[in-house]
Design a protein around this motif. Structure first.
Motif, PDB file in Angstrom:
ATOM      1  N   VAL A 153       9.918  -6.519   2.360  1.00 38.87           N
ATOM      2  CA  VAL A 153       9.932  -5.060   2.244  1.00 38.87           C
ATOM      3  C   VAL A 153      11.291  -4.574   1.747  1.00 38.87           C
ATOM      4  CG1 VAL A 153       9.792  -2.890   3.537  1.00 38.87           C
ATOM      5  CG2 VAL A 153       8.146  -4.726   3.984  1.00 38.87           C
TER       6      VAL A 153
ATOM      7  N   ARG B 123       5.794  -1.751   0.402  1.00 38.21           N
ATOM      8  CA  ARG B 123       6.002  -0.886   1.564  1.00 38.21           C
ATOM      9  C   ARG B 123       5.676  -1.576   2.877  1.00 38.21           C
ATOM     10  NH1 ARG B 123       3.499   2.709  -2.066  1.00 38.21           N
ATOM     11  NH2 ARG B 123       1.501   2.384  -1.024  1.00 38.21           N
ATOM     12  N   GLU B 124       4.773  -2.540   2.838  1.00 32.12           N
ATOM     13  CA  GLU B 124       4.358  -3.213   4.061  1.00 32.12           C
ATOM     14  C   GLU B 124       4.201  -4.709   3.814  1.00 32.12           C
ATOM     15  OE1 GLU B 124       1.195  -1.111   6.458  1.00 32.12           O
ATOM     16  OE2 GLU B 124       0.923  -0.092   4.533  1.00 32.12           O
TER      17      GLU B 124
ATOM     18  N   GLY C  28       6.509  -2.360   8.328  1.00 37.86           N
ATOM     19  CA  GLY C  28       6.298  -1.305   7.357  1.00 37.86           C
ATOM     20  C   GLY C  28       6.956  -0.015   7.793  1.00 37.86           C
TER      21      GLY C  28
END
Length: 278
Positions: free
Chosen positions: A85, A92-93, A126
């Motif tokens: 990440v 994003r995750e 995330g």
């Protein structure tokens, strides 16, 4: 339109040997990485400008094993998830799932015997933070008594007799969501609860096992259990003129009852990251 999507490298097999004066230590893992983020262009137009190759993900796992070592599968998974990440603007995750195959040292030095059970860990990292789920799979437990099953519904298709004394056996598949729990303590709680619960149903045993983990491990907020009932049926020896006072059984592998459930602390919500899956 394109819905939820993810990609990654699955089942990266890695074995690390830590060479130590008192004898080698062996860590045997199966690592899977899944990433989510700004990846629509790859699906819609074949534009891979935001795609970190899965081969690179594999290489990262090997490099991290060398550079940082593997102290626990939970910390190793978290380190990898945070890296993907932080290092990729389009991601994003990240979810990193690890299976650890356990080996028992035989000679105190460098010979090992593999055990049946498998340790597991999944880390979701995330925008909502980090969630860790640890577990164990194929933990086979059996008790020769202190188990009953009676008072159940009977209809025209029921042939199962009631019993006040039976073998109870299962292959435990369990996961627990936590913040820094000792996986060894959670496993011991599962085993102890199975052993000392006088069971009137495998469902009762499941709840007792999950509750014991929550009692012993304050960092754990939720336990999920899947318990196949590994049936043992008494063999009818009357055709041979023999009795069978709960001594000779037939171990059936299928079909089997499958008892599953969740034991959760009051007021605990399930974050989205925990159920992120296909």
């Amino acid at each position: 339109m394109l819905g939820s999507n993810q990609y990654g490298k699955a089942e990266i097999r890695i074995v690390r040997v830590d060479r130590r004066p008192g004898g080698d230590e062996l860590t045997d893992l199966n690592v899977s990485v899944a990433l989510r983020g700004d990846l629509a262009a790859s699906h819609l137009t074949g534009d891979n400008s935001n795609v970190l190759p899965t081969d690179t993900q594999k290489n990262t796992v090997y490099a991290f094993a060398r550079q940082h070592g593997i102290d626990s599968i939970e910390s190793f998974a978290q380190r990898l998830a945070e890296h993907f990440v932080a290092s990729q603007e389009s991601i994003r995750e990240a979810r990193v799932s690890i299976e650890q195959y356990l080996w028992r040292k035989v000679d105190g030095n460098h010979t090992f015997e593999r055990t049946a059970e498998t340790r597991t860990a999944t880390v979701h990292h995330g925008p909502h933070g980090t969630q860790t789920v640890s577990g164990v799979r194929d933990l086979v437990l059996l008790k020769t008594t202190d188990s009953e099953f009676h008072g159940f519904v009977k209809d025209r298709y029921t042939t199962l007799p009631e019993t006040a004394d039976r073998i109870l056996a299962t292959s435990v598949n369990a996961t627990w969501r936590h913040d820094g729990a000792d996986p060894g303590a959670a496993k011991r709680a599962l085993v102890e609860a199975f052993a000392d619960t006088h069971s009137l149903a495998l469902q009762q045993t499941l709840y007792g096992m999950g509750s014991r983990v929550l009692e012993r491990c304050p960092e754990v907020v939720e336990v999920k259990l899947s318990l196949p009932n590994k049936h043992h049926f008494l063999v009818d020896l009357t055709p041979f003129g023999l009795d069978n006072p709960n001594e000779v059984y037939y171990a059936a592998d299928r079909p089997y009852g499958l008892i599953e459930g969740v034991v959760r602390r009051d007021g605990v919500e399930v974050p989205e990251e925990v159920v992120w899956s296909f």
